[in-house]
Design an enzyme around this catalytic site. Structure first.
Site, PDB file in Angstrom:
ATOM      1  N   SER A  25      26.127  59.454 -59.950  1.00 50.20           N
ATOM      2  CA  SER A  25      26.931  58.492 -60.716  1.00 50.20           C
ATOM      3  C   SER A  25      26.381  58.296 -62.124  1.00 50.20           C
ATOM      4  O   SER A  25      26.861  57.445 -62.863  1.00 50.20           O
ATOM      5  CB  SER A  25      26.961  57.148 -59.976  1.00 50.20           C
ATOM      6  OG  SER A  25      25.648  56.686 -59.718  1.00 50.20           O
ATOM      7  N   HIS A 158      66.642  34.315 -69.497  1.00 49.75           N
ATOM      8  CA  HIS A 158      67.419  35.532 -69.171  1.00 49.75           C
ATOM      9  C   HIS A 158      67.646  36.401 -70.406  1.00 49.75           C
ATOM     10  O   HIS A 158      68.604  37.163 -70.456  1.00 49.75           O
ATOM     11  CB  HIS A 158      68.779  35.190 -68.553  1.00 49.75           C
ATOM     12  CG  HIS A 158      68.714  34.141 -67.486  1.00 49.75           C
ATOM     13  ND1 HIS A 158      68.584  34.443 -66.149  1.00 49.75           N
ATOM     14  CD2 HIS A 158      68.735  32.791 -67.567  1.00 49.75           C
ATOM     15  CE1 HIS A 158      68.554  33.310 -65.449  1.00 49.75           C
ATOM     16  NE2 HIS A 158      68.631  32.291 -66.290  1.00 49.75           N
ATOM     17  N   GLU A 292      53.269  48.477 -78.105  1.00 51.59           N
ATOM     18  CA  GLU A 292      53.679  49.285 -76.948  1.00 51.59           C
ATOM     19  C   GLU A 292      52.471  49.787 -76.162  1.00 51.59           C
ATOM     20  O   GLU A 292      52.472  49.794 -74.925  1.00 51.59           O
ATOM     21  CB  GLU A 292      54.515  50.478 -77.411  1.00 51.59           C
ATOM     22  CG  GLU A 292      55.881  50.084 -77.931  1.00 51.59           C
ATOM     23  CD  GLU A 292      56.568  51.249 -78.618  1.00 51.59           C
ATOM     24  OE1 GLU A 292      57.167  52.068 -77.921  1.00 51.59           O
ATOM     25  OE2 GLU A 292      56.491  51.347 -79.853  1.00 51.59           O
ATOM     26  N   LYS A 327      32.363  51.286 -60.313  1.00 52.67           N
ATOM     27  CA  LYS A 327      31.963  51.199 -61.723  1.00 52.67           C
ATOM     28  C   LYS A 327      32.992  51.721 -62.701  1.00 52.67           C
ATOM     29  O   LYS A 327      33.287  51.073 -63.717  1.00 52.67           O
ATOM     30  CB  LYS A 327      30.621  51.889 -61.918  1.00 52.67           C
ATOM     31  CG  LYS A 327      29.493  50.985 -61.503  1.00 52.67           C
ATOM     32  CD  LYS A 327      28.227  51.723 -61.250  1.00 52.67           C
ATOM     33  CE  LYS A 327      27.541  51.207 -60.018  1.00 52.67           C
ATOM     34  NZ  LYS A 327      28.223  51.490 -58.747  1.00 52.67           N
TER      35      LYS A 327
HETATM   36  N1  ARG Z   1      24.579  54.580 -57.312  1.00 53.30           N
HETATM   37  C1  ARG Z   1      24.746  53.678 -56.230  1.00 53.30           C
HETATM   38  C2  ARG Z   1      25.968  52.805 -56.452  1.00 53.30           C
HETATM   39  O1  ARG Z   1      26.435  52.786 -57.524  1.00 53.30           O
HETATM   40  C3  ARG Z   1      23.539  52.791 -56.124  1.00 53.30           C
HETATM   41  C4  ARG Z   1      23.240  52.347 -54.750  1.00 53.30           C
HETATM   42  C5  ARG Z   1      22.903  53.490 -53.892  1.00 53.30           C
HETATM   43  N2  ARG Z   1      22.414  53.134 -52.631  1.00 53.30           N
HETATM   44  C6  ARG Z   1      22.356  53.973 -51.614  1.00 53.30           C
HETATM   45  N3  ARG Z   1      21.870  53.541 -50.528  1.00 53.30           N
HETATM   46  N4  ARG Z   1      22.748  55.209 -51.725  1.00 53.30           N
HETATM   47  O2  ARG Z   1      26.443  52.174 -55.580  1.00 53.30           O
END
Ligand code: ARG
Length: 461
Positions: A25, A158, A292, A327
């Site tokens: 991530s 309306h 827009e 996220k």
């Molecule tokens: N990158 C993970 C998240 O955003 C962090 C937590 C990961 N925890 C785990 N046990 N793999 O959720």
């Protein structure tokens, strides 16, 4: 590239490159580097203070973390995909710099409570950022409203002309919505501002952590009461996105009106050239693209909210990797709002208002029909009867191609003998607006009062 994972002890094989990439991530959570480090500095300080790790180790960890923060900000750090996420990237960097001492940082902590902490820190700040922009927009609305207390325009239901209002009154409607948007975010911030560290992976920890100390160091109001809850709910993030969705809904409705109002058919406003775009083929075009796009982007914020709700709905307690998907949605909603608010504020503060066209619009379409009915009520006619009389009057006006104000006194009297010369004054646009002096109404003196209250309110934010 990192060879052995921080969690690699029980593994005899390296992760497949595909999985590394899939699982990672860092592409999107690297933006929480500051919060991650801030949290780790507080955690390390607490570990040292409580004698869980040697005090001098804690000090070295803190110092090195601050150096890492500086290096990241100076663009000197390249994050590693196979270190998975921001938490393990920072920890890997720390260990690469101070070896065994760095390995003590993760004592009594899990990435599960760590990511919950980072998100809360991040969103707490995000609430403040969005609120500051809302405040600017609220100020702009009040400034505009001050200029247009007497700018009469048709009010609609309306999308049919209903009763006259003023532009100031219309703008203050949005001011009220934004006041609530702001309040919601401040209340959301209070629910965000609870410290989850100490929840561990899910079941707390055996170390005697001083959670209150960490909370205080990081400016949290309280600590979470339940470790399972602390690591596994994202309701605060969902609430944040719901608040942003409502905010965008309000902006979007306003944008829709501005798009209509800047059409040739309405011509109530004209966007400044700097906030409009042209057509690649039609030379005459001036399009309200900004409005827009804000209307369009509202859809993606709703989408982000929905992503979070659906992602969470079937998850058993406690942490599940699905939650890593939160996220991108959170950041996208935030980025979209941070993009839209300033441009919206600028757009409305630079637009040209066509008072003459608004007034003309208010005069046509029988927007004062209710006032004619009220006139008769004041002469003793029951409202239901006067409604019917004025209904007939409108039908007659349509057949004569006139407005009600243009009736001769004879024409009025044919409709009701109770009508006298004072009718013209009673149903003028100025009277229609000016007499609606009930609290919440468009009468100029009321609106002046609302503006003054609004200005005072803004000072309290
Ligand atoms: N990158 C993970 C998240 O955003 C962090 C937590 C990961 N925890 C785990 N046990 N793999 O959720």
């Amino acid at each position: 590239m990192m060879k052995k994972k921080l969690w690699g002890g029980r593994f005899s094989k390296a992760t497949d490159a595909l999985v590394d990439d899939f699982n990672s991530s860092i592409r999107f959570d690297s933006r929480m580097y500051k919060e991650d480090i801030e949290g780790s500095v507080a955690h390390a300080g607490m570990l040292g203070r409580c004698g869980i790790i040697p005090a001098e180790d804690a000090t070295l960890i803190q110092k090195t973390l601050r150096e890492i923060l500086q290096d990241i900000e100076d663009g000197k750090v390249t994050f590693l995909v196979d270190a998975e996420d921001i938490h393990m990237n920072v920890e890997t960097l720390l260990i690469s710099r101070i070896g065994d001492v760095g390995k003590r940082l993760h004592t009594g902590r899990s990435r599960n409570d760590q990511v919950a902490l980072d998100l809360r820190l991040y969103l707490r700040h995000a609430c403040d950022e969005v609120r500051a922009l809302i405040k600017e927009l609220m100020e702009t609305l009040l400034t505009l409203a001050k200029e247009h207390v007497a700018t009469i325009m048709p009010g609609y239901t309306h999308l049919q002309k209903a009763q006259p209002v003023t532009l100031a009154h219309h703008l203050l409607a949005y001011f009220e919505m934004l006041k609530r948007d702001d309040k919601r975010l401040s209340e959301c911030r209070a629910r965000i501002n609870v410290m989850p560290l100490g929840s561990g992976a899910l079941a707390g920890t055996t170390y005697p952590l001083d959670r209150a100390y960490v909370a205080e160091q990081l400016g949290f109001d309280a600590v979470t009461n339940n470790s399972l809850d602390g690591v596994s709910d994202r309701d605060f993030a969902i609430e944040f996105c719901a608040d942003l969705s409502l905010l965008m809904m309000h902006l979007s409705r306003f944008c829709e009106e501005l798009i209509l109002w800047s059409s040739h058919e309405f011509s109530f406003v004209e966007m400044d050239d700097a906030y409009s775009t042209g057509s690649s083929i039609m030379p005459q075009k001036k399009n309200p693209d900004v409005a827009e796009l804000i209307r369009g982007k509202t859809g993606r914020v709703y989408g982000d909210l929905n992503t979070l709700l659906v992602m969470m709905k079937g998850l058993p307690l406690a942490y599940n990797k699905d939650m890593q998907e939160d996220k991108e949605a959170i950041f996208d909603a935030l980025d979209t709002v941070l993009l839209c608010l300033p441009v919206f504020t600028k757009m409305i503060s630079t637009m040209r208002v066509r008072r003459d066209v608004m007034l003309k619009g208010a005069k046509g379409g029988f927007a004062n029909a209710t006032d004619v009915a009220d006139y008769l009520v004041k002469k003793g006619v029951p409202f239901r009867d006067s409604h019917a009389i004025v209904g007939n009057m409108v039908a007659k006006a349509i057949s004569l191609s006139k407005n009600l104000d243009d009736f001769t006194i004879e024409e009025f009297k044919e409709c009701s003998p109770l009508i006298e010369e004072d009718i013209y004054e009673a149903i003028s646009m100025e009277t229609c607006v000016g007499d609606r002096a009930v609290k919440g109404g468009p009468a100029p003196e009321r609106v002046q009062q609302e503006i003054a209250d609004g200005l005072r309110y803004i000072q309290t934010l």
